[in-house]
Design an enzyme around this catalytic site. Structure first.
Site, PDB file in Angstrom:
ATOM      1  N   LEU A 140       0.826  -1.217   0.000  1.00 21.33           N
ATOM      2  CA  LEU A 140       0.000   0.000   0.000  1.00 21.33           C
ATOM      3  C   LEU A 140       0.854   1.259   0.000  1.00 21.33           C
ATOM      4  CD1 LEU A 140      -2.878  -0.982   2.483  1.00 21.33           C
ATOM      5  CD2 LEU A 140      -2.746  -1.286  -0.001  1.00 21.33           C
ATOM      6  N   ASP A 160      14.728   2.872   9.349  1.00 22.32           N
ATOM      7  CA  ASP A 160      13.903   2.105  10.277  1.00 22.32           C
ATOM      8  C   ASP A 160      13.112   3.145  11.079  1.00 22.32           C
ATOM      9  OD1 ASP A 160      12.912   0.803  12.529  1.00 22.32           O
ATOM     10  OD2 ASP A 160      14.677  -0.460  12.780  1.00 22.32           O
ATOM     11  N   VAL A 161      11.796   3.091  11.013  1.00 17.78           N
ATOM     12  CA  VAL A 161      11.001   4.136  11.669  1.00 17.78           C
ATOM     13  C   VAL A 161      11.114   4.112  13.196  1.00 17.78           C
ATOM     14  CG1 VAL A 161       9.332   4.419   9.785  1.00 17.78           C
ATOM     15  CG2 VAL A 161       8.851   2.764  11.629  1.00 17.78           C
ATOM     16  N   SER A 206      -6.460   0.928  10.960  1.00 15.77           N
ATOM     17  CA  SER A 206      -7.034  -0.306  10.418  1.00 15.77           C
ATOM     18  C   SER A 206      -8.453  -0.456  10.947  1.00 15.77           C
ATOM     19  CB  SER A 206      -6.195  -1.510  10.869  1.00 15.77           C
ATOM     20  OG  SER A 206      -6.907  -2.716  10.633  1.00 15.77           O
ATOM     21  N   TYR A 210      -1.545  -6.229  17.143  1.00 16.14           N
ATOM     22  CA  TYR A 210      -1.753  -5.360  15.978  1.00 16.14           C
ATOM     23  C   TYR A 210      -2.967  -4.444  16.185  1.00 16.14           C
ATOM     24  CZ  TYR A 210      -2.869  -4.062  11.153  1.00 16.14           C
ATOM     25  OH  TYR A 210      -3.172  -3.363  10.014  1.00 16.14           O
ATOM     26  N   LYS A 217      -3.041  -0.312  16.390  1.00 18.37           N
ATOM     27  CA  LYS A 217      -3.805   0.562  15.487  1.00 18.37           C
ATOM     28  C   LYS A 217      -4.823   1.409  16.275  1.00 18.37           C
ATOM     29  CE  LYS A 217      -1.743  -0.511  11.630  1.00 18.37           C
ATOM     30  NZ  LYS A 217      -1.000   0.475  10.833  1.00 18.37           N
ATOM     31  N   SER A 225      -3.255  -6.085  -0.775  1.00 17.14           N
ATOM     32  CA  SER A 225      -1.907  -5.579  -1.048  1.00 17.14           C
ATOM     33  C   SER A 225      -1.024  -6.781  -1.392  1.00 17.14           C
ATOM     34  CB  SER A 225      -1.351  -4.872   0.194  1.00 17.14           C
ATOM     35  OG  SER A 225      -1.208  -5.805   1.254  1.00 17.14           O
TER      36      SER A 225
HETATM   37  N1  LIG Z   1      -3.501  -4.635   3.535  1.00 19.23           N
HETATM   38  C1  LIG Z   1      -4.471  -4.616   4.439  1.00 19.23           C
HETATM   39  O1  LIG Z   1      -5.405  -5.420   4.407  1.00 19.23           O
HETATM   40  C2  LIG Z   1      -4.472  -3.575   5.512  1.00 19.23           C
HETATM   41  C3  LIG Z   1      -5.647  -3.391   6.269  1.00 19.23           C
HETATM   42  C4  LIG Z   1      -5.655  -2.427   7.264  1.00 19.23           C
HETATM   43  C5  LIG Z   1      -4.541  -1.648   7.486  1.00 19.23           C
HETATM   44  N2  LIG Z   1      -3.411  -1.851   6.731  1.00 19.23           N
HETATM   45  C6  LIG Z   1      -2.256  -1.009   7.007  1.00 19.23           C
HETATM   46  O2  LIG Z   1      -1.779  -0.450   5.792  1.00 19.23           O
HETATM   47  C7  LIG Z   1      -0.352  -0.342   5.840  1.00 19.23           C
HETATM   48  C8  LIG Z   1       0.299  -1.060   4.678  1.00 19.23           C
HETATM   49  O3  LIG Z   1      -0.239  -2.347   4.557  1.00 19.23           O
HETATM   50  P1  LIG Z   1       0.423  -3.462   3.596  1.00 19.23           P
HETATM   51  O4  LIG Z   1      -0.604  -4.502   3.408  1.00 19.23           O
HETATM   52  O5  LIG Z   1       1.054  -2.823   2.416  1.00 19.23           O
HETATM   53  O6  LIG Z   1       1.539  -4.018   4.624  1.00 19.23           O
HETATM   54  P2  LIG Z   1       2.984  -4.641   4.396  1.00 19.23           P
HETATM   55  O7  LIG Z   1       3.303  -5.392   5.642  1.00 19.23           O
HETATM   56  O8  LIG Z   1       3.035  -5.365   3.089  1.00 19.23           O
HETATM   57  O9  LIG Z   1       3.931  -3.352   4.258  1.00 19.23           O
HETATM   58  C9  LIG Z   1       4.483  -2.694   5.352  1.00 19.23           C
HETATM   59  C10 LIG Z   1       5.758  -1.999   4.906  1.00 19.23           C
HETATM   60  O10 LIG Z   1       6.354  -1.399   6.064  1.00 19.23           O
HETATM   61  C11 LIG Z   1       7.746  -1.657   6.041  1.00 19.23           C
HETATM   62  N3  LIG Z   1       8.284  -1.657   7.400  1.00 19.23           N
HETATM   63  C12 LIG Z   1       8.078  -2.566   8.383  1.00 19.23           C
HETATM   64  N4  LIG Z   1       8.781  -2.236   9.478  1.00 19.23           N
HETATM   65  C13 LIG Z   1       9.428  -1.078   9.195  1.00 19.23           C
HETATM   66  C14 LIG Z   1      10.305  -0.250   9.926  1.00 19.23           C
HETATM   67  N5  LIG Z   1      10.668  -0.538  11.190  1.00 19.23           N
HETATM   68  N6  LIG Z   1      10.793   0.859   9.328  1.00 19.23           N
HETATM   69  C15 LIG Z   1      10.463   1.167   8.047  1.00 19.23           C
HETATM   70  N7  LIG Z   1       9.623   0.401   7.292  1.00 19.23           N
HETATM   71  C16 LIG Z   1       9.126  -0.716   7.869  1.00 19.23           C
HETATM   72  C17 LIG Z   1       7.889  -3.026   5.398  1.00 19.23           C
HETATM   73  O11 LIG Z   1       9.201  -3.229   4.874  1.00 19.23           O
HETATM   74  C18 LIG Z   1       6.808  -2.961   4.315  1.00 19.23           C
HETATM   75  O12 LIG Z   1       7.310  -2.460   3.092  1.00 19.23           O
HETATM   76  C19 LIG Z   1       0.069  -0.846   7.213  1.00 19.23           C
HETATM   77  O13 LIG Z   1       0.113   0.218   8.138  1.00 19.23           O
HETATM   78  C20 LIG Z   1      -1.075  -1.774   7.572  1.00 19.23           C
HETATM   79  O14 LIG Z   1      -1.195  -1.992   8.956  1.00 19.23           O
HETATM   80  C21 LIG Z   1      -3.358  -2.796   5.761  1.00 19.23           C
END
Ligand SMILES: NC(=O)c1ccc[n+]([C@@H]2O[C@H](COP(=O)([O-])OP(=O)(O)OC[C@H]3O[C@@H](n4cnc5c(N)ncnc54)[C@H](O)[C@@H]3O)[C@@H](O)[C@H]2O)c1
Length: 260
Positions: A25, A68-69, A150, A163, A167, A198
């Site tokens: 995303l 790294d955040v 989320s 998680y 959130k 995603s």
């Molecule tokens: N896909 C879904 O269904 C969904 C639903 C609700 C919320 N979300 C939220 O949307 C966002 C993105 O979702 P996604 O499905 O693409 O998730 P994902 O896990 O595929 O992507 C998360 C990204 O964050 C990066 N990351 C992790 N730890 C990190 C750190 N310490 N420093 C820097 N980067 C770091 C990872 O490398 C990855 O590229 C997230 O916040 C997730 O919680 C997703």
């Protein structure tokens, strides 16, 4: 021709930093903001060069940064590099999270270490990025922060207690930050997706399996899968001047599952 190339985007002249933008995303959000004219800094633990290159090929201005955040020094370095490349920072999208990689499990199976890890990235990472970005936004008396929450935090979805708690904290933090930063012209909102296909979700058996998918679908007023592009209009809206009188809010984009 992209909106940026033609100079007609609603984010023309804005600078955005998106965390967790190597793929999934985050990469989609970065592309969408770029297509509306923003210069974008893509930040991730993983390599963001590929996502960055795709934006450049579409005519956008993008830089790839690794951070790294949870590391204050690395976050500050990414913010500094963004300002050096593009001259400021107007928009922060806190998308990085431990998310798609997590397994569904009972509370009794979550270790204290896993709990702390999820909180460190999803909650403290969001805090570290806001803290580093706010002084730059305050300088311009304008800013947009979009924290990715989320729908699970609103619905209390079981099987992911760490998680869901993280959130929920993001939603609360967004409200408190919005009140604290309003006087400086900084708007802070949440975008809360429902289950969205995603790359990470599609690759993960717990999320792409029939059980998770059908549980999600039956809960929705609009009974279909959520795709990354379903979130992009809301993201652009929350980053644009069209939402300038909105702050402290959570916009749920899940096909009408959680109704708040
Ligand atoms: N896909 C879904 O269904 C969904 C639903 C609700 C919320 N979300 C939220 O949307 C966002 C993105 O979702 P996604 O499905 O693409 O998730 P994902 O896990 O595929 O992507 C998360 C990204 O964050 C990066 N990351 C992790 N730890 C990190 C750190 N310490 N420093 C820097 N980067 C770091 C990872 O490398 C990855 O590229 C997230 O916040 C997730 O919680 C997703």
């Amino acid at each position: 021709m992209t909106a940026e190339a033609s100079g007609r985007g609603v984010l023309d002249g804005r600078v955005a930093l998106i965390t967790g933008a190597a793929q999934g995303l985050g990469a989609s959000f970065a592309s969408a903001l770029s297509a509306q004219g923003a210069c974008v800094a893509l930040v991730d633990l993983s390599d963001t060069q590929g996502a960055c290159e795709r934006i450049r090929l579409s005519g956008g201005r993008a830089i790839a940064l690794r951070a790294d955040v949870t590391r204050r020094d690395e976050v500050q370095a990414a913010v500094n590099a963004t300002v050096q490349a593009f001259g400021g920072l107007d928009i922060l999208v806190n998308n990085a999270a431990l998310s798609a990689a997590l397994r569904l499990c009972r509370m009794s199976d979550i270790t204290s270490e896993q709990w702390d890890q999820v909180m460190a990235v999803n909650v403290r990472g969001t805090f570290e990025c806001m803290k580093a970005a706010v002084p730059l936004m305050a300088e311009r008396s304008y800013g947009k922060i979009v924290n990715i929450a989320s729908g699970t935090a609103i619905k209390g979805t079981p099987g992911l207690l760490h998680y869901v708690a993280s959130k929920g904290a993001v939603i609360s933090m967004t409200r408190a930050a919005a009140r604290e930063l309003g006087a400086q012209g900084i708007r802070v909102n949440c975008l809360a997706p429902g289950l969205t296909r995603s790359e990470g979700v599609v690759a993960h058996p717990d999320w792409s399996g029939e059980a998770a998918r059908s549980a999600s679908l039956v809960s929705r007023a609009l009974q279909r899968d959520g795709q990354p592009q379903d979130l992009l209009g809301s993201m652009v809206f929350l980053c644009s001047s069209a939402s300038d009188f909105i702050t402290g809010q959570t916009l749920v984009v899940d096909g009408g599952s959680a109704m708040v």
